[in-house]
Motif scaffolding. Structure first.
Motif, PDB file in Angstrom:
ATOM      1  N   ASP A 165       0.869  -1.179   0.000  1.00 16.32           N
ATOM      2  CA  ASP A 165       0.000   0.000   0.000  1.00 16.32           C
ATOM      3  C   ASP A 165       0.905   1.229   0.000  1.00 16.32           C
ATOM      4  N   ARG A 166       1.150   1.791  -1.179  1.00 16.15           N
ATOM      5  CA  ARG A 166       2.098   2.897  -1.273  1.00 16.15           C
ATOM      6  C   ARG A 166       1.539   4.196  -0.711  1.00 16.15           C
ATOM      7  N   GLY A 167       0.228   4.369  -0.714  1.00 14.27           N
ATOM      8  CA  GLY A 167      -0.367   5.573  -0.146  1.00 14.27           C
ATOM      9  C   GLY A 167      -0.164   5.677   1.354  1.00 14.27           C
ATOM     10  N   ARG A 168      -0.165   4.518   2.025  1.00 17.19           N
ATOM     11  CA  ARG A 168       0.066   4.492   3.483  1.00 17.19           C
ATOM     12  C   ARG A 168       1.476   4.046   3.829  1.00 17.19           C
ATOM     13  N   ASP A 169       2.274   3.734   2.807  1.00 15.43           N
ATOM     14  CA  ASP A 169       3.663   3.291   2.959  1.00 15.43           C
ATOM     15  C   ASP A 169       3.768   2.042   3.823  1.00 15.43           C
ATOM     16  N   MET A 170       2.956   1.052   3.504  1.00 10.84           N
ATOM     17  CA  MET A 170       2.950  -0.214   4.240  1.00 10.84           C
ATOM     18  C   MET A 170       3.087  -1.380   3.262  1.00 10.84           C
ATOM     19  N   TRP A 201       0.212  14.684  15.397  1.00 13.44           N
ATOM     20  CA  TRP A 201      -0.261  14.055  14.182  1.00 13.44           C
ATOM     21  C   TRP A 201      -0.298  15.121  13.091  1.00 13.44           C
ATOM     22  N   GLY A 202      -0.135  14.715  11.859  1.00 17.93           N
ATOM     23  CA  GLY A 202      -0.228  15.696  10.782  1.00 17.93           C
ATOM     24  C   GLY A 202      -0.105  15.043   9.427  1.00 17.93           C
ATOM     25  N   ARG A 203      -0.208  15.852   8.403  1.00 18.20           N
ATOM     26  CA  ARG A 203      -0.085  15.356   7.037  1.00 18.20           C
ATOM     27  C   ARG A 203       1.350  15.475   6.562  1.00 18.20           C
ATOM     28  N   CYS A 204       1.761  14.479   5.780  1.00 19.50           N
ATOM     29  CA  CYS A 204       3.086  14.447   5.174  1.00 19.50           C
ATOM     30  C   CYS A 204       2.864  14.229   3.670  1.00 19.50           C
ATOM     31  N   VAL A 259      -2.661   9.272   4.425  1.00 24.59           N
ATOM     32  CA  VAL A 259      -2.543   9.242   5.892  1.00 24.59           C
ATOM     33  C   VAL A 259      -2.714  10.649   6.454  1.00 24.59           C
ATOM     34  N   PRO A 260      -3.862  10.952   7.058  1.00 19.14           N
ATOM     35  CA  PRO A 260      -4.048  12.276   7.661  1.00 19.14           C
ATOM     36  C   PRO A 260      -3.368  12.418   9.018  1.00 19.14           C
ATOM     37  N   THR A 261      -2.927  11.293   9.583  1.00 17.61           N
ATOM     38  CA  THR A 261      -2.364  11.317  10.938  1.00 17.61           C
ATOM     39  C   THR A 261      -0.985  10.677  10.960  1.00 17.61           C
ATOM     40  N   ALA A 262      -0.084  11.171  10.118  1.00 14.79           N
ATOM     41  CA  ALA A 262       1.300  10.718  10.202  1.00 14.79           C
ATOM     42  C   ALA A 262       1.859  11.104  11.564  1.00 14.79           C
ATOM     43  N   LEU A 263       2.802  10.303  12.066  1.00 16.02           N
ATOM     44  CA  LEU A 263       3.360  10.534  13.395  1.00 16.02           C
ATOM     45  C   LEU A 263       4.639  11.366  13.279  1.00 16.02           C
ATOM     46  N   ALA A 304       6.949   8.930  11.149  1.00 14.98           N
ATOM     47  CA  ALA A 304       6.597   7.511  11.087  1.00 14.98           C
ATOM     48  C   ALA A 304       5.199   7.353  10.498  1.00 14.98           C
ATOM     49  N   ALA A 305       5.019   6.301   9.723  1.00 17.12           N
ATOM     50  CA  ALA A 305       3.705   5.952   9.189  1.00 17.12           C
ATOM     51  C   ALA A 305       2.976   5.099  10.221  1.00 17.12           C
ATOM     52  N   PRO A 306       1.757   5.490  10.635  1.00 19.59           N
ATOM     53  CA  PRO A 306       1.034   4.706  11.638  1.00 19.59           C
ATOM     54  C   PRO A 306       0.609   3.355  11.079  1.00 19.59           C
TER      55      PRO A 306
END
Length: 221
Positions: free
Chosen positions: A91-96, A143-146, A152-156, A191-193
């Motif tokens: 999942d490239r949008g969430r980097d997982m 939390w924030g956007r990257c 991911v609206p809540t990147a760490l 970090a990606a949650p």
């Protein structure tokens, strides 16, 4: 005796462990740190890291570590053992991304948390086993956007100090659960949650536990 990096200072792990025993740390104790270190792996020639999760047959890593034509990947463990696996989820949008191993990993897996660590939460980043360095006590700042995590609206955003090659390495909470993977940014502190991928890990683990004849035809094998 290992040492612990904490806000630029270095303190003896024995002292930190004693402080943890009072229940005030919000981070794993010494045994939890060792478990997280053992579960953290490197991929291929060491271009990225990952973490053994689920029932021990899967490795969670960052999708930006996976080449578009990647199928198989070698996983390297702390004790020198290696296992091959193949990517079954990207999942490239969430980097997982999830790598399914050819056999069960020779280490205890970590659980993937379903929720987000709140701002102010304290986590641990153990780093890679093939590099010098000590575990870091990391605070979630916000939390924030990257831009590189469009879904991911809540990147760490954290206080972690990482370097290139740490991508895919886990951040763990006091229950020794993976709550984020190193993604990048200034000082590699973003970090990606992982909460959103927890159901996928559970599904893959369930399918892996089924007898071959009962597995869904769509199950990647």
């Amino acid at each position: 005796m290992r040492a612990w990096k904490w806000g630029g200072a270095t303190v003896a792990l024995a002292s930190v462990t004693a402080w943890m025993a009072c229940g005030r740390s919000g981070t794993p104790g010494a045994e939890g740190i060792e478990k997280a270190e053992a579960a953290t792996v490197t991929l291929g020639e060491g271009h990225c890291a990952g973490v053994v999760v689920g029932q021990g047959r899967h490795v969670l890593t960052a999708a930006h570590c996976v080449a578009p034509d990647a199928g198989n990947e070698r996983t390297n463990f702390e004790d020198g053992r290696q296992l091959w696996g193949r990517y079954v989820f990207v999942d490239r949008g969430r980097d997982m991304a999830v790598l399914e191993l050819e056999a069960k990993a020779p280490v205890a897996p970590l659980e993937v948390a379903e929720g987000l660590p709140i701002p102010g939460a304290m986590l641990v980043f153990t780093g890679r086993h093939d590099r010098p360095g000590e575990p870091q006590r990391v605070r979630v700042e916000r939390w924030g956007r990257c831009p590189s995590l469009p879904d991911v609206p809540t990147a760490l955003f954290t206080t972690m100090h990482g370097v290139p090659g740490d991508s895919g390495a886990p951040l763990v909470d006091e229950q020794q659960r993976v709550v984020g993977l190193v993604h990048g940014g200034a000082r590699c502190s973003i970090a990606a949650p992982t909460g959103g991928v927890a159901p996928e890990i559970e599904r893959l683990s369930r399918e892996d536990a089924q007898p071959l004849a009962r597995r869904p035809a769509s199950a990647p094998r």
